[in-house]
Each structure stands twice: as C-alpha cells, then as structure tokens.
Design a protein around this motif. Sequence first.
Motif, PDB file in Angstrom:
ATOM      1  N   LEU A   1      25.183 -19.629 -23.712  1.00 17.62           N
ATOM      2  CA  LEU A   1      26.035 -19.850 -24.881  1.00 17.62           C
ATOM      3  C   LEU A   1      25.325 -19.431 -26.164  1.00 17.62           C
ATOM      4  CD1 LEU A   1      27.577 -23.377 -24.137  1.00 17.62           C
ATOM      5  CD2 LEU A   1      28.705 -21.160 -23.937  1.00 17.62           C
ATOM      6  N   LEU A   2      24.053 -19.820 -26.268  1.00 17.05           N
ATOM      7  CA  LEU A   2      23.311 -19.513 -27.493  1.00 17.05           C
ATOM      8  C   LEU A   2      22.967 -18.036 -27.591  1.00 17.05           C
ATOM      9  CD1 LEU A   2      20.848 -22.518 -27.794  1.00 17.05           C
ATOM     10  CD2 LEU A   2      22.880 -22.077 -29.149  1.00 17.05           C
ATOM     11  N   SER A   3      22.924 -17.345 -26.445  1.00 20.74           N
ATOM     12  CA  SER A   3      22.579 -15.929 -26.477  1.00 20.74           C
ATOM     13  C   SER A   3      23.782 -15.040 -26.783  1.00 20.74           C
ATOM     14  CB  SER A   3      21.965 -15.498 -25.142  1.00 20.74           C
ATOM     15  OG  SER A   3      20.855 -16.282 -24.858  1.00 20.74           O
ATOM     16  N   SER A   4      24.994 -15.618 -26.743  1.00 19.60           N
ATOM     17  CA  SER A   4      26.152 -14.811 -27.124  1.00 19.60           C
ATOM     18  C   SER A   4      26.141 -14.646 -28.639  1.00 19.60           C
ATOM     19  CB  SER A   4      27.441 -15.485 -26.660  1.00 19.60           C
ATOM     20  OG  SER A   4      27.498 -16.796 -27.142  1.00 19.60           O
ATOM     21  N   LYS A   5      26.687 -13.542 -29.077  1.00 19.23           N
ATOM     22  CA  LYS A   5      26.566 -13.229 -30.508  1.00 19.23           C
ATOM     23  C   LYS A   5      27.496 -14.107 -31.338  1.00 19.23           C
ATOM     24  CE  LYS A   5      25.094  -8.429 -30.332  1.00 19.23           C
ATOM     25  NZ  LYS A   5      25.635  -7.114 -29.996  1.00 19.23           N
ATOM     26  N   ILE A   6      27.008 -15.272 -31.708  1.00 14.06           N
ATOM     27  CA  ILE A   6      27.823 -16.123 -32.565  1.00 14.06           C
ATOM     28  C   ILE A   6      26.993 -16.567 -33.752  1.00 14.06           C
ATOM     29  CG2 ILE A   6      29.431 -17.017 -30.830  1.00 14.06           C
ATOM     30  CD1 ILE A   6      27.426 -19.508 -30.907  1.00 14.06           C
ATOM     31  N   LYS A   7      27.701 -16.889 -34.816  1.00 16.29           N
ATOM     32  CA  LYS A   7      26.993 -17.339 -36.019  1.00 16.29           C
ATOM     33  C   LYS A   7      26.402 -18.726 -35.779  1.00 16.29           C
ATOM     34  CE  LYS A   7      29.228 -14.939 -39.833  1.00 16.29           C
ATOM     35  NZ  LYS A   7      30.603 -14.623 -39.363  1.00 16.29           N
ATOM     36  N   GLY A   8      25.239 -18.959 -36.331  1.00 16.92           N
ATOM     37  CA  GLY A   8      24.659 -20.300 -36.297  1.00 16.92           C
ATOM     38  C   GLY A   8      23.918 -20.628 -35.014  1.00 16.92           C
TER      39      GLY A   8
END
Lengths: 295, 277
Positions: free
Chosen positions: A93-100
């Motif tokens: 989840l954290l490695s997907s390109k999302i803000k924050g």
Amino acid sequence: MKAFIHSRRFVIFLFLLPAAFFCILYLVAPIPISAYYSFFDWRGLNQGRFIGWENWKRLINDRVFWLSVKNNFKLVFFSLITQIPIGLILAALLSSKIKGSRLFKVIFFIPMLISSVAVAFLWRYMYDPYFGLINNFFRLIGLDRFALDWLGDPGLAFYSVVVATCWQYIPLYMIIFMAGITSIPEELYEAAKIDGATSFQTFWRITIPLLWPTIVNAAVLVIVGSLKYFALIFALTGGGPNHASEVMATYMYVKAFTEMRMGYGSTISFSLFMIAFTVSVFFLYITNLRKNSRW
Amino acid sequence: MRDLNLFQKIIIYLMLIIWLIITGYPIIFLLQNSFKGNIEFFTTPVWSMPASLKFNNYRAVVIDSGFYKYFINSIIVCAVSVFLIIFVSSLAGYAIARINFRFSNAVFMFFVAGMMIPIHSTLIPVYRMTLSLGVYDTLTGLIGPYVAFSLPVSIFILTGFIREIPVELEEAAIIDGASYYQLFSQVVFPLTKPAVSTVAIYNFTLLWNEFAYALVLTSSPEKRILTLGLFEFQSAYGVDIPKTLTALFLSLLPLLIVYIFFQEKIISGMTAGAIKG
C-alpha cells in the motif's frame, strides 16, 4: 619492546581482546554454567546440593514446561501468519504512488521505538474490561457481547498477547518489504500495465514472486525473534491466567527469580537455549543455502 | 508503481487510515487521559478530552516519584554502553577485516554466532556472576551484559563495512610508515562513520528499551533504568490510572522526540540491525 608492541600478533591479540572478554564472559560461559547448575538443587542464596539428573527428570514430567514450549511454538506460528502478511500488505500500500505515503510510513514505524514493557502496559489499557479502549469501542457501537475479558479469560489471553506482539513488530517487516519492493525493476510493472494487468494481479504475479527471497528471510527473523519474547508477555499477562500465555522465558524467570529455585530455573534456561539455538542454526543454515537471497 | 484510479486510491487511503488509527490512537489515548484527574478519568468516557490541561500528573510522576532519576540512569547506561560497543567492535572489526591472520574467519564466525544465543538463557549465570563480582544493583553491572549482547551484530556490521573500504588508503599510509594503531585510529576508523552511526542508533534504541537484565541485576529504586522504573511504577501506583498513563507516555517521549528529527536514520539503523541480527 617497541617492536613487540607493533608486531602483528600483538596487535591482533590486543584488538580482539576486549570483544573476546565481553563475549566469553557474558555470552559463551553462561551456557555451560547453566548446564552445570541444572544438576543442583539450589534455592535462594544457599550453596547448591548436587542431585544428578533429578531436575531433568522433573522437567520431562513438568506439564507447565511443555505447555510453555507449546505456547512458544504457537506464538511462532501465529506471528508468522499475521506479521508477514500484514507487513506485506502495508508495504504494498505504501509503495503505491500516493500522496503522504512517507508520513504514513514514519507514523507506522513508531511501535518499534517503544519498549516491550511500555507496549505491554499500553495494551493492558486497550484490553481492560471496564475502561479499556477495545471494550469501550464495542459498547459504543452497540456490540456489548464482544466486550470480553481479553487478558483474564484463559481462552483469550494467548491471542491477546499475539495481537500485542503484532502491533509492535509489524512495522519492522513493513519496512523490510518496502525496501524489497523498491528494488523490483519499474519496467516489470509498466509491462504488466501495458498487458492490462489489474493491481491485484501485479501484486500476486510480480511483487510476491520477486519478493520471495525477502519474504523467506523475514520469516526466519519472525521465527527466531518469536522464540525470544519475554518482557512483553511478562509485563502483559505474567504468563497467566493459569499459564495460558506462559512461554519458556517467563516460566524460567518465575522458577529462578520468583521462587528462587535457581537449579531448576537453570534446567529450563538450558532447554530454552538448546531449542532456540537449534531452531536459529537450522533456519539460518537453510536460508544461507539460498545464495541468491537479498534484502 | 502504476497510476491508480480514484476508486483504488480511496481503498488504499481507507486501509492506511485504519492502520493509522490502530498505530496512533493508543498513543493519543495515553496523552489525552494523562491530563485527567483520577476521578475525572473514571467519570468521563475514555475518548473525552481532559477538562483542562493540568500538568499535575506530570509533575507528580517526574519529580515526586523520581522518574527523572530513571531517565538519568537510562541515559548514563546507554551512553556508556554504546560508546564501549563502538570502541570494542570497531577494534575487533578492524583486526578481522584488515590484519590477515590464519583464524580470522573462525574468529568472525565465533563472534557472529553469539547472535544466536537467547538473552534469557544467560540470565541466571550472569546474575550469579554479577553478585560475585560485587556489581549487583549498580549501573556498572548492567553495562557488561549490554555490551556483550550488542557486540555480535555490531562486529558483523563493522567488519562488513571495513572490508568494503578501499585498501589503497591504508597502503599509502603504510608507505608513510604508519603503525597498526595509526592505521586504525587515523585512516580506517574515521571512514567507518556511516556504519558507526547505524551501530550506535540500533544499539541505543535496543538498550534504551532493555528490560530483562535490568529486572534481574538491579533492585534498589536509585539504580532503576526507565523500563524497570515504569514496571515498578505500575505495580506501586496501578490504581491511579491517569498517573500510570502519564508515566507510560513519559517513557515513550525521549525516543519519540529524537525520532522526529532523525526518522530516516532511525528507521534504517533499526532495520539494518534487525536484519543483520
């Protein structure tokens, strides 16, 4: 004299001496000493009395000891099936390109900074039947029947311990998996996208297989680590109720330092060493066979 | 990785926020209830904000019940231990990595094998040893086992790092007539800074949170380190929940503050140490 001080042999000796001193005195010597103590009946501060194999015979028939061994391995199993998958999902989840995502990562890591004693006390307040957060939450949403005595019920206490250990250690595996995911070439994901793969498919078909060596190594860390729990369980349940969450280390502590039966405590302590050492050597040997392993 | 559509983004954020609450809320719970009085705590819901921001509990815990002493003890023990760990393990790492001798690999394996010894299987002998050395119930008595248990990982990391340093630098110094002592202190050690910082961070956080040895090797309140202080505080003041929550929050605070400034360094240091160990 000057030549001697600068000679290769003397320098090697001098440079290794401090490390050898600490390691032999506090790490290596205690193991045979422990084995030696296990042949004594030795209470409190009195001199011990040699009793041969008595402690070992008693250990073989000690129901609580075997329960603690079983709990230790149960803990290894439950840690594996919870810490690795949740760590992996969070990493993905954290490695997907999302803000924050950086902020999430930094906050998610915090439990790793907290001492096991503090984690245990924190979870005591989560689990408290009356003012605990968990039961208050269930009452708030009208699910009063789920407001249980998490640490007092022998059927639940062990799993309550498992949840607390997860909370503490999942961040470590999350970070390890994140580092692994970073090293997967971006092109693979791009190719998969062109082929019309869904996120779920890319996770199963690319991330998991390429991360496999990392997953195996993390699993070894979980196994070896889970055999060493003491402070968290000691401060959370003390091994209770009625030994429901007893592990080898807590049982050893109670025998040796609460009941002051140092001889029998040493017997448990040496068994703990043999079991943990064998398991560590076995798994490290297996993983070292996989020369392609990388972090 | 790839571009996400709105639906996927919402799912991801939702899951992350759930985990954020699981991780973060317990700590906020500590903070908000630490400002309540004991009666206020039992008469208001646990989620409610404190009626006022009184620092009574903080003063009671830090000063009246001596928590400040535990902080000082923890800092002393950790600082001395980490200093010794770095000194001892870089000496050994240098000897193993750079001075070729017949058993260098065996010596390396010997130290590294120490990682597989579970700390709890040494508690009884170390307790007896500490008693007979006359350092029972002293901060000095804690330093020995702390250094010993940190050495295997530290030697592993430092030896690996020193092996990677280009030999040419030392060769130049040897031509200038440098001794082993000068090579170590003036050429190699200054170059190991990145590895030393990893070793320092990893061991400091680990020792700051250590409990088993402190429990077994010290007994008087003056010699308690923070984790043991917290444990004993809980047994003594367990009925006053807001005070124990205050103590708990205070025990987390030092590392949290350091973490705010050095997040990435601490994360990478702790992970590197854990992986190697």
